[in-house]
Design a protein around this motif. Sequence first.
Motif, PDB file in Angstrom:
ATOM      1  N   ARG A  82     -88.013  55.903  91.833  1.00 15.21           N
ATOM      2  CA  ARG A  82     -87.466  56.055  90.228  1.00 15.21           C
ATOM      3  C   ARG A  82     -87.096  55.088  89.514  1.00 15.21           C
ATOM      4  O   ARG A  82     -86.824  53.879  90.088  1.00 15.21           O
ATOM      5  CB  ARG A  82     -86.305  57.113  90.426  1.00 15.21           C
ATOM      6  N   PRO A  83     -87.028  54.976  88.174  1.00 13.28           N
ATOM      7  CA  PRO A  83     -86.617  53.928  87.404  1.00 13.28           C
ATOM      8  C   PRO A  83     -85.121  53.564  87.895  1.00 13.28           C
ATOM      9  O   PRO A  83     -84.474  54.303  88.283  1.00 13.28           O
ATOM     10  CB  PRO A  83     -86.448  54.398  85.981  1.00 13.28           C
ATOM     11  N   CYS A  84     -85.037  52.178  87.910  1.00 15.54           N
ATOM     12  CA  CYS A  84     -83.580  51.507  88.468  1.00 15.54           C
ATOM     13  C   CYS A  84     -83.433  51.859  90.032  1.00 15.54           C
ATOM     14  O   CYS A  84     -82.303  51.590  90.434  1.00 15.54           O
ATOM     15  CB  CYS A  84     -82.449  52.106  87.755  1.00 15.54           C
TER      16      CYS A  84
ATOM     17  N   LEU B 127    -100.006  43.254  92.309  1.00 14.26           N
ATOM     18  CA  LEU B 127     -98.681  43.933  91.975  1.00 14.26           C
ATOM     19  C   LEU B 127     -98.596  44.270  90.432  1.00 14.26           C
ATOM     20  O   LEU B 127     -98.892  43.367  89.714  1.00 14.26           O
ATOM     21  CB  LEU B 127     -97.584  42.808  92.295  1.00 14.26           C
ATOM     22  N   ASP B 128     -98.151  45.553  90.059  1.00 18.84           N
ATOM     23  CA  ASP B 128     -97.888  45.649  88.790  1.00 18.84           C
ATOM     24  C   ASP B 128     -96.539  45.295  88.166  1.00 18.84           C
ATOM     25  O   ASP B 128     -95.627  46.090  88.541  1.00 18.84           O
ATOM     26  CB  ASP B 128     -98.287  47.427  88.679  1.00 18.84           C
ATOM     27  N   ILE B 129     -96.486  44.143  87.855  1.00 15.29           N
ATOM     28  CA  ILE B 129     -95.333  43.384  87.387  1.00 15.29           C
ATOM     29  C   ILE B 129     -94.538  44.431  86.217  1.00 15.29           C
ATOM     30  O   ILE B 129     -93.264  44.255  86.208  1.00 15.29           O
ATOM     31  CB  ILE B 129     -95.476  41.817  87.095  1.00 15.29           C
ATOM     32  N   ASN B 130     -95.392  44.833  85.510  1.00 16.67           N
ATOM     33  CA  ASN B 130     -94.888  45.695  84.418  1.00 16.67           C
ATOM     34  C   ASN B 130     -93.989  46.644  84.809  1.00 16.67           C
ATOM     35  O   ASN B 130     -93.086  46.953  84.188  1.00 16.67           O
ATOM     36  CB  ASN B 130     -96.001  46.044  83.294  1.00 16.67           C
TER      37      ASN B 130
ATOM     38  N   ILE C 117     -92.288  47.113  87.476  1.00 16.42           N
ATOM     39  CA  ILE C 117     -91.012  46.416  87.870  1.00 16.42           C
ATOM     40  C   ILE C 117     -90.203  46.285  86.702  1.00 16.42           C
ATOM     41  O   ILE C 117     -88.984  46.589  86.637  1.00 16.42           O
ATOM     42  CB  ILE C 117     -91.162  45.481  89.088  1.00 16.42           C
ATOM     43  N   VAL C 118     -90.550  45.763  85.875  1.00 15.81           N
ATOM     44  CA  VAL C 118     -89.913  45.032  84.579  1.00 15.81           C
ATOM     45  C   VAL C 118     -89.609  46.254  83.648  1.00 15.81           C
ATOM     46  O   VAL C 118     -88.296  46.602  83.435  1.00 15.81           O
ATOM     47  CB  VAL C 118     -90.755  44.156  83.510  1.00 15.81           C
ATOM     48  N   ILE C 119     -90.330  47.149  83.293  1.00 11.60           N
ATOM     49  CA  ILE C 119     -89.951  48.202  82.356  1.00 11.60           C
ATOM     50  C   ILE C 119     -88.937  49.384  83.046  1.00 11.60           C
ATOM     51  O   ILE C 119     -88.113  49.768  82.432  1.00 11.60           O
ATOM     52  CB  ILE C 119     -91.295  49.026  81.934  1.00 11.60           C
ATOM     53  N   ASP C 120     -89.383  49.426  84.446  1.00  5.22           N
ATOM     54  CA  ASP C 120     -88.391  50.591  85.142  1.00  5.22           C
ATOM     55  C   ASP C 120     -87.199  49.728  85.669  1.00  5.22           C
ATOM     56  O   ASP C 120     -86.450  50.605  86.451  1.00  5.22           O
ATOM     57  CB  ASP C 120     -89.383  51.211  85.892  1.00  5.22           C
ATOM     58  N   GLU C 121     -87.014  48.653  85.446  1.00  5.32           N
ATOM     59  CA  GLU C 121     -85.934  47.861  86.155  1.00  5.32           C
ATOM     60  C   GLU C 121     -85.754  48.148  87.669  1.00  5.32           C
ATOM     61  O   GLU C 121     -84.781  48.468  88.082  1.00  5.32           O
ATOM     62  CB  GLU C 121     -84.819  47.920  85.579  1.00  5.32           C
ATOM     63  N   ILE C 122     -87.067  48.043  88.302  1.00  2.00           N
ATOM     64  CA  ILE C 122     -86.775  48.460  89.876  1.00  2.00           C
ATOM     65  C   ILE C 122     -86.606  46.900  90.691  1.00  2.00           C
ATOM     66  O   ILE C 122     -86.956  45.868  90.246  1.00  2.00           O
ATOM     67  CB  ILE C 122     -88.441  48.810  90.260  1.00  2.00           C
ATOM     68  N   GLN C 123     -85.875  47.133  91.761  1.00  2.00           N
ATOM     69  CA  GLN C 123     -85.590  46.151  92.653  1.00  2.00           C
ATOM     70  C   GLN C 123     -86.187  46.179  93.730  1.00  2.00           C
ATOM     71  O   GLN C 123     -86.494  47.243  94.248  1.00  2.00           O
ATOM     72  CB  GLN C 123     -84.208  46.442  93.144  1.00  2.00           C
ATOM     73  N   VAL C 124     -86.993  44.914  93.932  1.00  2.00           N
ATOM     74  CA  VAL C 124     -87.925  44.865  95.296  1.00  2.00           C
ATOM     75  C   VAL C 124     -87.237  43.965  96.141  1.00  2.00           C
ATOM     76  O   VAL C 124     -87.013  42.910  95.618  1.00  2.00           O
ATOM     77  CB  VAL C 124     -89.388  44.499  94.829  1.00  2.00           C
TER      78      VAL C 124
ATOM     79  N   HIS D 193     -84.018  54.718  80.194  1.00  2.00           N
ATOM     80  CA  HIS D 193     -85.291  55.097  81.099  1.00  2.00           C
ATOM     81  C   HIS D 193     -85.403  56.522  80.934  1.00  2.00           C
ATOM     82  O   HIS D 193     -86.125  57.146  81.900  1.00  2.00           O
ATOM     83  CB  HIS D 193     -84.662  54.636  82.562  1.00  2.00           C
TER      84      HIS D 193
ATOM     85  N   LEU E 144     -87.080  39.430  86.907  1.00  2.00           N
ATOM     86  CA  LEU E 144     -88.161  39.423  86.056  1.00  2.00           C
ATOM     87  C   LEU E 144     -88.021  39.887  84.582  1.00  2.00           C
ATOM     88  O   LEU E 144     -87.612  41.033  84.468  1.00  2.00           O
ATOM     89  CB  LEU E 144     -89.637  40.048  86.529  1.00  2.00           C
TER      90      LEU E 144
ATOM     91  N   THR F 288     -92.883  41.183  80.513  1.00  2.00           N
ATOM     92  CA  THR F 288     -94.135  41.932  80.977  1.00  2.00           C
ATOM     93  C   THR F 288     -95.380  41.120  80.552  1.00  2.00           C
ATOM     94  O   THR F 288     -95.416  40.445  79.684  1.00  2.00           O
ATOM     95  CB  THR F 288     -94.217  43.379  80.018  1.00  2.00           C
TER      96      THR F 288
ATOM     97  N   PRO G 242    -101.787  42.299  85.806  1.00  2.00           N
ATOM     98  CA  PRO G 242    -100.992  42.367  87.108  1.00  2.00           C
ATOM     99  C   PRO G 242    -101.220  40.968  87.647  1.00  2.00           C
ATOM    100  O   PRO G 242    -102.463  40.349  87.572  1.00  2.00           O
ATOM    101  CB  PRO G 242    -101.623  43.378  87.822  1.00  2.00           C
ATOM    102  N   GLY G 243    -100.341  40.408  88.538  1.00  2.00           N
ATOM    103  CA  GLY G 243    -100.433  39.436  89.066  1.00  2.00           C
ATOM    104  C   GLY G 243    -100.502  39.368  90.562  1.00  2.00           C
ATOM    105  O   GLY G 243    -100.340  40.441  91.225  1.00  2.00           O
TER     106      GLY G 243
ATOM    107  N   VAL H  75     -86.332  40.764  94.178  1.00  2.00           N
ATOM    108  CA  VAL H  75     -86.870  40.669  92.981  1.00  2.00           C
ATOM    109  C   VAL H  75     -86.588  42.010  91.951  1.00  2.00           C
ATOM    110  O   VAL H  75     -86.632  42.837  92.363  1.00  2.00           O
ATOM    111  CB  VAL H  75     -88.531  40.805  93.006  1.00  2.00           C
ATOM    112  N   LEU H  76     -85.958  41.574  90.836  1.00  2.00           N
ATOM    113  CA  LEU H  76     -85.450  42.542  90.119  1.00  2.00           C
ATOM    114  C   LEU H  76     -86.108  42.696  88.661  1.00  2.00           C
ATOM    115  O   LEU H  76     -86.031  41.603  87.937  1.00  2.00           O
ATOM    116  CB  LEU H  76     -83.904  42.374  89.826  1.00  2.00           C
ATOM    117  N   GLY H  77     -86.696  43.800  88.265  1.00  2.00           N
ATOM    118  CA  GLY H  77     -87.278  43.961  86.879  1.00  2.00           C
ATOM    119  C   GLY H  77     -85.746  44.148  86.034  1.00  2.00           C
ATOM    120  O   GLY H  77     -85.000  44.612  86.205  1.00  2.00           O
ATOM    121  N   SER H  78     -85.957  43.674  84.649  1.00  2.00           N
ATOM    122  CA  SER H  78     -84.945  43.719  83.763  1.00  2.00           C
ATOM    123  C   SER H  78     -85.529  43.722  82.443  1.00  2.00           C
ATOM    124  O   SER H  78     -86.483  43.207  82.050  1.00  2.00           O
ATOM    125  CB  SER H  78     -84.081  42.294  83.957  1.00  2.00           C
ATOM    126  N   ARG H  79     -85.045  44.730  81.672  1.00  2.00           N
ATOM    127  CA  ARG H  79     -85.516  45.123  80.469  1.00  2.00           C
ATOM    128  C   ARG H  79     -84.474  44.918  79.284  1.00  2.00           C
ATOM    129  O   ARG H  79     -83.956  44.149  78.839  1.00  2.00           O
ATOM    130  CB  ARG H  79     -86.361  46.385  80.516  1.00  2.00           C
TER     131      ARG H  79
END
Lengths: 320, 320
Positions: A237-239, A254-257, A259-266, B97, B244, B247, B251-252, B266-270
């Motif tokens: 889920r997002p976040c 990897l779909d970086i977008n 991860i960014v848009i949904d602020e996911i932690q990997v 979100h 990150l 966007t 994809p990379g 690795v943490l997405g941030s918007r």
Amino acid sequence: MRAIVINDTGAIKFDPSHPAPVPNSSYALIRPTLAGVCNTDLELAKGYMGYKGVLGHEFTGIVEQAEDSELIGKRVVSEINFACGHCTMCDRGLHRHCQNRTVLGILGASGAFADYLIAPSQNLHIVPDSVSDRQAVFTEPLAAALEIMEQIDINPDQQVAVMGDGKLGLLIAQALATTGCDLTAIGRHENRLSILSGRGLKTAFDSELKGENSIFDVVIDATGSPTGLATALDLVRPCGTIVLKTTVSNPGELDINRIVIDEIQVLGSRCGPFDKALLALEGGGIDVEPMITDVLPLERGVEALKLAEDNTRLKILLEI
Amino acid sequence: MRAIVINDTGAIKFDPSHPAPVPNSSYALIRPTLAGVCNTDLELAKGYMGYKGVLGHEFTGIVEQAEDSELIGKRVVSEINFACGHCTMCDRGLHRHCQNRTVLGILGASGAFADYLIAPSQNLHIVPDSVSDRQAVFTEPLAAALEIMEQIDINPDQQVAVMGDGKLGLLIAQALATTGCDLTAIGRHENRLSILSGRGLKTAFDSELKGENSIFDVVIDATGSPTGLATALDLVRPCGTIVLKTTVSNPGELDINRIVIDEIQVLGSRCGPFDKALLALEGGGIDVEPMITDVLPLERGVEALKLAEDNTRLKILLEI
């Protein structure tokens, strides 16, 4: 000594007269009695890390020589990262991430598929009497499973997916289920998932997951597949948090977008706490016995590695 | 009304007679007075998100109509994610979100490069008198910069690298520097980095970083480049964090093994907190004035978007 080795040409061989490693004063000499084949061994056999030498990093054994005489004769397991003790990472207490480390049977340190191995005395953990050899040999992968709980909070309010029904996936599912989280173990093999469903865990085939997108708070990728992360991104889920447990031979796209848009932690996750793994084995909350499908003598180690590629097999042990 | 739009053929046009959006009861009608061009606008112009309609999501303006009469005539900024209020994400309080959200000038909501826009009244923040229009227009990107500190702890014991000397990178560097962390802003443009070095911040050209591998506790990727993450992986230490912020259109490839072996986060941030961004602008700790390179009237919006692709420019504002 007898040993299963990757030789200079990259071939896996049984060597009946391999030179035994010689400990210095901070190292103990150990006679492994039982060792486990890990998927990492299969990757190493394919050239991962460029490792040459004796394979094997999951074992239990008896200390034959050590500066601390109290260790001699004890049944032990050993943490696999051998740290230098004086680099930036060691100074931070991150010994498993030592910049100059060797790693048992993986990187510059002769492994456990042999009559002898050496390991730093400080890496050893004495196995409690109530933990059998067949359990103790799971200490290393179980510690890796428990590492997830060292890194993030897993609690009863969370929906957690564990992707992958390999050996590590099964240990992770059992370990995380002890937190009371709402866990779904996702895999492809009836026989493997049934080990978990037999213990009351919820399981699902990955082909059934179409409608389950973006619902999990935490997704663990233990698939060992380069596409695992992409699937995990669909499920989380997002976040939410994705924990990556497996190394792969090829880098993935990897779909970086997302991860960014949904602020996911990997979050990458590797080795874990041996003391907690031994406690968990002692407490009986983790059942490893149904995961052992084969026990072969050391001489048949080459055959054991081949057998480990067979999907109907799970943990294969070598008796030494 | 006048508006800068992406039309149905994907072309960017000045439309002198675009239909004005009509607010329902929970929405306010706002007359933007000053708007900012963001790199996301440039990506949208290239087809990102498939957006058609009025561009622009960074603005300050005056409320013309609202159910709450106290809002009328007030100078405001608006959070850009318009939430439904009743989905799973909204229930969790994660309104940014929302699964059914529209996003001002980005996704299904007519934007700010126009004589009028509408936004949910609950998204509005009144701009303090001491904050000028030229400052207030930075609220949205500054909130995005501050989001990093909502997600992770940044403290004086940490070495932090901010990669990217674009508009967002400069805001992030200024924002994180207020924590007292040991910050290095990394970029490619003397004129941009000098804005930071003029405020006492440490800066470096990315070409100078060869010996700096694996030393940073936290690395922020605000490069806007698909290769940013790979560079960030070189810079971050084991068990460190990569945030990150940008966007990208493609994809990379990702070295998943490095993330796993070194247990990297690795943490997405918007988007971030508008209230804290306005407080920071009010406090004067963030200096946005040197970042404004051009102010054009709305009619010249198409030209403004072209100008924004010029590396010698930074923030371009539209006077409405």
